[in-house]
Design a protein around this motif. Structure first.
Motif, mmCIF file in Angstrom:
data_model
loop_
_atom_site.group_PDB
_atom_site.id
_atom_site.type_symbol
_atom_site.label_atom_id
_atom_site.label_comp_id
_atom_site.label_asym_id
_atom_site.label_seq_id
_atom_site.Cartn_x
_atom_site.Cartn_y
_atom_site.Cartn_z
ATOM 1 N N TYR A 26 0.809 -1.589 -0.133
ATOM 2 C CA TYR A 26 0.169 0.347 -0.087
ATOM 3 C C TYR A 26 0.735 1.294 0.459
ATOM 4 C CZ TYR A 26 -4.265 -2.652 1.519
ATOM 5 O OH TYR A 26 -5.534 -3.819 1.544
ATOM 6 N N VAL A 61 2.337 -0.306 9.243
ATOM 7 C CA VAL A 61 1.866 0.125 10.156
ATOM 8 C C VAL A 61 2.844 -0.607 12.018
ATOM 9 C CG1 VAL A 61 -0.175 1.182 9.122
ATOM 10 C CG2 VAL A 61 -0.006 -1.056 9.861
ATOM 11 N N CYS A 86 -2.598 0.621 13.098
ATOM 12 C CA CYS A 86 -3.549 -0.328 12.121
ATOM 13 C C CYS A 86 -4.953 0.040 13.705
ATOM 14 C CB CYS A 86 -3.873 -1.161 11.241
ATOM 15 S SG CYS A 86 -4.732 -2.221 11.258
ATOM 16 N N PRO A 87 -5.994 1.011 13.396
ATOM 17 C CA PRO A 87 -7.377 1.066 13.501
ATOM 18 C C PRO A 87 -7.432 -0.525 14.248
ATOM 19 C CG PRO A 87 -7.727 2.284 11.710
ATOM 20 C CD PRO A 87 -6.302 1.839 11.186
ATOM 21 N N MET A 88 -7.838 -0.554 13.151
ATOM 22 C CA MET A 88 -8.169 -2.544 13.409
ATOM 23 C C MET A 88 -7.796 -3.551 14.849
ATOM 24 S SD MET A 88 -9.108 -5.306 11.001
ATOM 25 C CE MET A 88 -8.249 -5.736 10.040
ATOM 26 N N ASN A 114 -2.900 -8.460 11.994
ATOM 27 C CA ASN A 114 -2.935 -7.074 12.342
ATOM 28 C C ASN A 114 -3.889 -6.778 13.837
ATOM 29 O OD1 ASN A 114 -3.499 -7.224 9.708
ATOM 30 N ND2 ASN A 114 -4.448 -5.852 9.125
ATOM 31 N N CYS A 172 -11.633 -3.537 9.650
ATOM 32 C CA CYS A 172 -10.551 -2.368 9.026
ATOM 33 C C CYS A 172 -11.875 -1.291 8.320
ATOM 34 C CB CYS A 172 -9.981 -3.184 7.681
ATOM 35 S SG CYS A 172 -9.234 -1.760 6.780
ATOM 36 N N PRO A 173 -12.227 -0.664 9.286
ATOM 37 C CA PRO A 173 -13.060 0.686 8.891
ATOM 38 C C PRO A 173 -12.599 1.190 7.237
ATOM 39 C CG PRO A 173 -10.967 1.935 10.691
ATOM 40 C CD PRO A 173 -10.766 0.218 10.333
ATOM 41 N N VAL A 174 -11.460 1.195 6.538
ATOM 42 C CA VAL A 174 -11.857 1.802 5.112
ATOM 43 C C VAL A 174 -12.394 0.203 4.471
ATOM 44 C CG1 VAL A 174 -9.685 1.844 3.213
ATOM 45 C CG2 VAL A 174 -9.682 2.404 5.631
ATOM 46 N N HIS A 175 -11.626 -0.702 4.387
ATOM 47 C CA HIS A 175 -12.630 -1.715 3.866
ATOM 48 C C HIS A 175 -14.094 -2.038 3.903
ATOM 49 C CE1 HIS A 175 -8.554 -2.766 2.434
ATOM 50 N NE2 HIS A 175 -9.008 -3.107 1.584
ATOM 51 N N GLU A 200 -11.484 -8.343 4.089
ATOM 52 C CA GLU A 200 -11.788 -7.493 5.030
ATOM 53 C C GLU A 200 -12.831 -6.593 4.633
ATOM 54 O OE1 GLU A 200 -8.279 -4.963 5.401
ATOM 55 O OE2 GLU A 200 -7.019 -6.319 6.310
ATOM 56 N N CYS A 260 -6.627 4.206 2.893
ATOM 57 C CA CYS A 260 -5.426 4.180 4.091
ATOM 58 C C CYS A 260 -4.825 5.080 4.543
ATOM 59 C CB CYS A 260 -5.376 2.766 4.257
ATOM 60 S SG CYS A 260 -4.205 2.746 6.259
ATOM 61 N N MET A 263 -1.503 3.827 5.906
ATOM 62 C CA MET A 263 -0.443 3.507 5.381
ATOM 63 C C MET A 263 -0.036 5.158 4.212
ATOM 64 S SD MET A 263 0.040 0.044 5.016
ATOM 65 C CE MET A 263 -0.367 -1.083 5.487
HETATM 66 FE FE1 SF4 Z 1 -5.108 -1.331 9.285
HETATM 67 FE FE2 SF4 Z 1 -7.312 -1.438 7.504
HETATM 68 FE FE3 SF4 Z 1 -5.387 0.277 6.921
HETATM 69 FE FE4 SF4 Z 1 -4.824 -2.509 6.768
HETATM 70 S S1 SF4 Z 1 -5.875 -0.570 5.598
HETATM 71 S S2 SF4 Z 1 -3.717 -1.500 7.873
HETATM 72 S S3 SF4 Z 1 -6.534 -3.432 7.854
HETATM 73 S S4 SF4 Z 1 -6.906 0.111 8.458
#
Ligand code: SF4
Ligand code: 13P
Length: 305
Positions: A26, A61, A86-88, A114, A172-175, A200, A260, A263
């Motif tokens: 990423y 991350v 990584c918020p997760m 993660n 994962c808040p993004v996916h 995710e 993200c 990232m």
């Molecule tokens: Fe974490 Fe989602 Fe970013 Fe991957 S994309 S590092 S799971 S927040």
């Protein structure tokens, strides 16, 4: 300094100071270009174990840098930008999972990589998106507590129907933000394109996909495929990298919100500063944390091949 000059200086410093740069897929293109190894979480974990250098800079991350430190405690491990978490990984703490283990003593705790090093100390085995199905299939116990990503967990449960998999509401808040509507719209807009998504994403999205896999899996699939058009259902940088590497193919975004920020927080200048010894954050973990947490990483490498 222009980008090329910064890259040349990073390459010079790497040699002079015996530094290995690992970069997750990423990361920005200019960072991937100066890295010694690039790939998904699984490939980077394996690489971390074998890299001979004294210092490793992880462009990714925090949990990725912690994994490197656990596998090579004698190395100096630097996270390229200290704010990249990584918020997760922060969604569940050690106390909650310890309580769940007491409630479900006959379950094997499978942790997505993660997660924090601290949380890994109470887990049995780690998995990544590319190795999860293979590893869960090899666990003797039928009862699995899968943490923290319920979407990856649901994907594993579908692929391993004989297992009894308990999920928590993490992810994962993004996916997880991608909806079935996004997938339907993208498919309607690009009817000849294959949909490639990360596990995710929600099951309502993965069930519409032609391929579900890790970041590296998605890249390899698109490169090898005879098809010419692809909708990319993971962080948008992957579509950009693929477009550079496969100029005769077309890559479309599944959703413009698949970004993200963590990232993306590492810049090429951050990498330069780390090489100079002036930036990033050195990862420090106690010997007790490493001793307990590394067991589930080693188990992952043993079962993941
Ligand atoms: Fe974490 Fe989602 Fe970013 Fe991957 S994309 S590092 S799971 S927040
Ligand atoms: P990969 O294991 O596919 O690299 O995924 C890591 C990640 O954080 C995806 O969001």
């Amino acid at each position: 300094m222009n980008i090329r000059e910064v890259q040349d200086e990073i390459i010079r410093l790497k040699k002079e100071k015996d530094i290995c740069i690992l970069a997750h897929s990423y990361q920005a293109r200019e960072i991937l270009e100066v890295a010694d190894f690039t790939g998904d979480s699984y490939a980077l974990s394996k690489m971390a174990k074998t890299a001979p250098n004294k210092t490793v800079i992880m462009c990714g991350v925090r949990f990725m840098a912690e994994t490197v430190k656990m596998l090579s405690p004698e190395k100096k491990v630097i996270l390229s930008n200290g704010i990249a978490g990584c918020p997760m990984a922060e969604q569940f703490d050690k106390e909650i999972i310890s309580q769940m283990k007491e409630m479900y003593p006959d379950y094997t705790v499978v942790a997505y990589i993660n997660t924090t090093a601290e949380l890994k100390t109470v887990c049995d085995v780690c998995v990544t998106s590319s190795s999860a199905v293979q590893i869960v299939n090899q666990i003797e116990n039928k009862n699995i507590l899968f943490i923290p990503d319920c979407n990856l967990g649901a994907f594993v449960a579908k692929s391993c129907p004989e297992k009894n998999i308990k999920l928590l509401q993490g992810g994962c808040p993004v996916h997880a933000n991608v909806t079935r509507k996004h997938a339907e719209n993208a498919k309607a807009l690009h009817p000849n394109a294959e949909l490639l998504v990360h596990p995710e994403c929600q099951p309502q999205v993965t069930e519409l996909a032609d391929y579900v896999g890790s970041t590296l899996g998605i890249m390899n699939y698109a490169k090898k495929s005879d098809k010419k058009e692809f909708i990319i259902g993971t962080e948008n940088s992957i579509a950009e990298h693929l477009q550079y590497e496969c100029p005769d193919k077309k890559f479309y975004l599944l959703s413009k919100s698949l970004i993200c920020e963590n990232m993306k927080s590492t810049t090429l200048i951050d990498v330069l500063n780390c090489c100079k010894g002036e930036g990033g954050e050195e990862i420090e973990l106690s010997p007790e944390t490493i001793e307990k947490a590394v067991k589930c990483i080693n188990k992952m490498i043993e079962l993941g091949g």
